[in-house]
Design a protein around this motif. Structure first.
Motif, PDB file in Angstrom:
ATOM      1  N   UNK A 244       0.846  -1.178   0.000  1.00  0.00           N
ATOM      2  CA  UNK A 244       0.000   0.000   0.000  1.00  0.00           C
ATOM      3  C   UNK A 244       0.891   1.242   0.000  1.00  0.00           C
ATOM      4  N   UNK A 245       0.552   2.231  -0.833  1.00  0.00           N
ATOM      5  CA  UNK A 245       1.345   3.451  -0.910  1.00  0.00           C
ATOM      6  C   UNK A 245       1.443   4.133   0.453  1.00  0.00           C
ATOM      7  N   UNK A 246       0.358   4.097   1.221  1.00  0.00           N
ATOM      8  CA  UNK A 246       0.358   4.740   2.535  1.00  0.00           C
ATOM      9  C   UNK A 246       1.217   4.013   3.561  1.00  0.00           C
ATOM     10  N   UNK A 247       1.631   2.797   3.243  1.00  0.00           N
ATOM     11  CA  UNK A 247       2.410   2.006   4.191  1.00  0.00           C
ATOM     12  C   UNK A 247       3.915   2.114   3.972  1.00  0.00           C
ATOM     13  N   UNK A 248       4.335   2.867   2.958  1.00  0.00           N
ATOM     14  CA  UNK A 248       5.766   3.023   2.714  1.00  0.00           C
ATOM     15  C   UNK A 248       6.154   4.476   2.938  1.00  0.00           C
ATOM     16  N   UNK A 249       7.434   4.678   3.282  1.00  0.00           N
ATOM     17  CA  UNK A 249       7.973   6.030   3.426  1.00  0.00           C
ATOM     18  C   UNK A 249       8.620   6.426   2.109  1.00  0.00           C
ATOM     19  N   UNK A 250       8.091   7.461   1.479  1.00  0.00           N
ATOM     20  CA  UNK A 250       8.656   7.905   0.213  1.00  0.00           C
ATOM     21  C   UNK A 250      10.003   8.581   0.437  1.00  0.00           C
ATOM     22  N   UNK A 251      10.963   8.219  -0.395  1.00  0.00           N
ATOM     23  CA  UNK A 251      12.272   8.855  -0.417  1.00  0.00           C
ATOM     24  C   UNK A 251      12.364   9.726  -1.661  1.00  0.00           C
ATOM     25  N   UNK A 252      13.439  10.464  -1.807  1.00  0.00           N
ATOM     26  CA  UNK A 252      13.593  11.262  -3.019  1.00  0.00           C
ATOM     27  C   UNK A 252      13.630  10.331  -4.227  1.00  0.00           C
TER      28      UNK A 252
ATOM     29  N   UNK B 147      22.799  17.555  -2.733  1.00  0.00           N
ATOM     30  CA  UNK B 147      21.728  16.622  -2.364  1.00  0.00           C
ATOM     31  C   UNK B 147      21.173  16.871  -0.965  1.00  0.00           C
ATOM     32  N   UNK B 148      22.033  17.276  -0.023  1.00  0.00           N
ATOM     33  CA  UNK B 148      21.587  17.490   1.345  1.00  0.00           C
ATOM     34  C   UNK B 148      20.678  18.683   1.534  1.00  0.00           C
ATOM     35  N   UNK B 149      20.549  19.512   0.495  1.00  0.00           N
ATOM     36  CA  UNK B 149      19.656  20.673   0.595  1.00  0.00           C
ATOM     37  C   UNK B 149      18.211  20.315   0.280  1.00  0.00           C
ATOM     38  N   UNK B 150      17.960  19.052  -0.073  1.00  0.00           N
ATOM     39  CA  UNK B 150      16.619  18.620  -0.482  1.00  0.00           C
ATOM     40  C   UNK B 150      16.118  17.480   0.395  1.00  0.00           C
ATOM     41  N   UNK B 151      14.837  17.540   0.746  1.00  0.00           N
ATOM     42  CA  UNK B 151      14.185  16.450   1.466  1.00  0.00           C
ATOM     43  C   UNK B 151      13.179  15.785   0.538  1.00  0.00           C
ATOM     44  N   UNK B 152      12.500  14.768   1.045  1.00  0.00           N
ATOM     45  CA  UNK B 152      11.553  13.999   0.243  1.00  0.00           C
ATOM     46  C   UNK B 152      10.113  14.431   0.526  1.00  0.00           C
ATOM     47  N   UNK B 153       9.196  13.829  -0.210  1.00  0.00           N
ATOM     48  CA  UNK B 153       7.758  14.046  -0.009  1.00  0.00           C
ATOM     49  C   UNK B 153       7.394  13.811   1.457  1.00  0.00           C
TER      50      UNK B 153
ATOM     51  N   UNK C 244       1.558  15.938  -6.858  1.00  0.00           N
ATOM     52  CA  UNK C 244       1.693  17.014  -5.885  1.00  0.00           C
ATOM     53  C   UNK C 244       2.815  16.687  -4.910  1.00  0.00           C
ATOM     54  N   UNK C 245       3.740  17.613  -4.756  1.00  0.00           N
ATOM     55  CA  UNK C 245       4.812  17.525  -3.762  1.00  0.00           C
ATOM     56  C   UNK C 245       4.365  18.311  -2.537  1.00  0.00           C
ATOM     57  N   UNK C 246       4.278  17.644  -1.381  1.00  0.00           N
ATOM     58  CA  UNK C 246       3.771  18.272  -0.164  1.00  0.00           C
ATOM     59  C   UNK C 246       4.839  18.247   0.931  1.00  0.00           C
TER      60      UNK C 246
END
Length: 287
Positions: free
Chosen positions: A60-68, A107-113, A277-279
């Motif tokens: 399930x998409x809601x069950x994973x942690x999105x990375x960059x 790369x360290x200046x950016x976080x993930x969704x 959408x990036x939130x």
């Protein structure tokens, strides 16, 4: 097809998003392939699409942690002042330049969704910039505009967050204000280039707490996407996994009177047609 890097039960993998579910592709192409970065490096994006088409989602998409969507880009190349009305927005009387402004991010200046952007203690002037991002899939140097799209693996989204006063610390230098740790974001996924029908008319919109701040399309770009690939590849070889942030429309917080900066508790959404959408929220850095 939407491709993600994700974390599940402490392990990093990658997959294809189908609706609200995920097809876990980690290890299914090769035993040593566990990230979208690997697909790009080895030119196996089409192979991954073919395999994903034969499989049913198992997470399930809601069950994973999105990375960059690209974990370790070799180069993060950013374009400044690319929408036609942004040059006038600076109100400095300058003419539109023949060539684009270019700078780099770390790369360290950016976080993930879903992760918070971090406002540093050195400044309250954290600002947003919604941008369409190219992910390079095929290496090239001096790429002709006529061949530019064939070098793009897919598109993603960036909130190219900036610390405005640090951008102006030096006469010709924006690097400091563009590279504070965790001040921007990348995600939520990469949409493969075959999903893009027209690079010249893609809408990007930025909302802060639901209020629309930026809204424009790539039709307003002074330096179109094919030109950017050509121009940038003239001075540096573009490699699989490199990303190019293509510029932001008018409407950043710095252009309000008085300026409106991001603060803890704010929520920023950058939406791009055909991508998603990036939130991200906002928090203060704890030092």
């Amino acid at each position: 097809m939407k491709f993600i890097n994700f974390e599940k039960d402490g392990r990093t993998s990658f997959g294809a998003v189908k609706g609200e579910r995920v097809i876990n592709l980690g290890g299914k192409l090769r035993d040593d392939m566990w990230a979208v970065d690997d697909l790009l490096e080895h030119g196996l994006l089409n192979a991954a699409k073919d395999i994903a088409a034969t499989l049913e989602p198992d997470l399930e998409l809601n069950d994973v942690k999105l990375l960059k969507p690209v974990l370790k880009p070799g180069k993060i190349i950013c374009v400044g002042v690319n929408y036609a009305n942004r040059n006038a927005e600076y109100k400095d009387g300058s003419e539109v330049k023949k060539y684009p402004s270019i700078f780099m991010r770390t790369p360290g200046s950016l976080v993930a969704q879903g992760e918070n952007l971090v406002r540093p203690p050195e400044s309250e002037q954290l600002d947003y910039e919604g941008e369409i991002v190219l992910v390079i899939g095929k290496a090239g140097r001096r790429i002709p505009e006529s061949e530019a799209y064939s070098h793009i693996a897919g598109l993603t989204i960036m909130n190219e967050g900036s610390i405005r006063d640090w951008i102006r610390h030096a006469k010709f230098n924006v690097t400091q204000g563009k590279n504070f740790e965790r001040t921007g974001a990348l995600g939520p996924w990469m949409v493969s280039a075959d999903e893009v029908k027209d690079y010249t008319d893609i809408r990007v919109q930025t909302r802060v707490n639901g209020d629309v701040r930026q809204d424009d399309t790539t039709a307003s770009m002074m330096y179109p996407i094919a030109y950017l690939v050509n121009y940038i590849s003239t001075f540096t070889e573009l490699m699989p996994g490199d990303i190019i942030a293509t510029g932001t429309p008018t409407g950043a917080g710095a252009r309000f009177d008085p300026p409106v900066w991001l603060k803890p508790g704010d929520n920023v959404e950058v939406e791009v047609d055909g991508i998603g959408v990036l939130r991200n929220g906002i928090e203060d850095e704890i030092v």
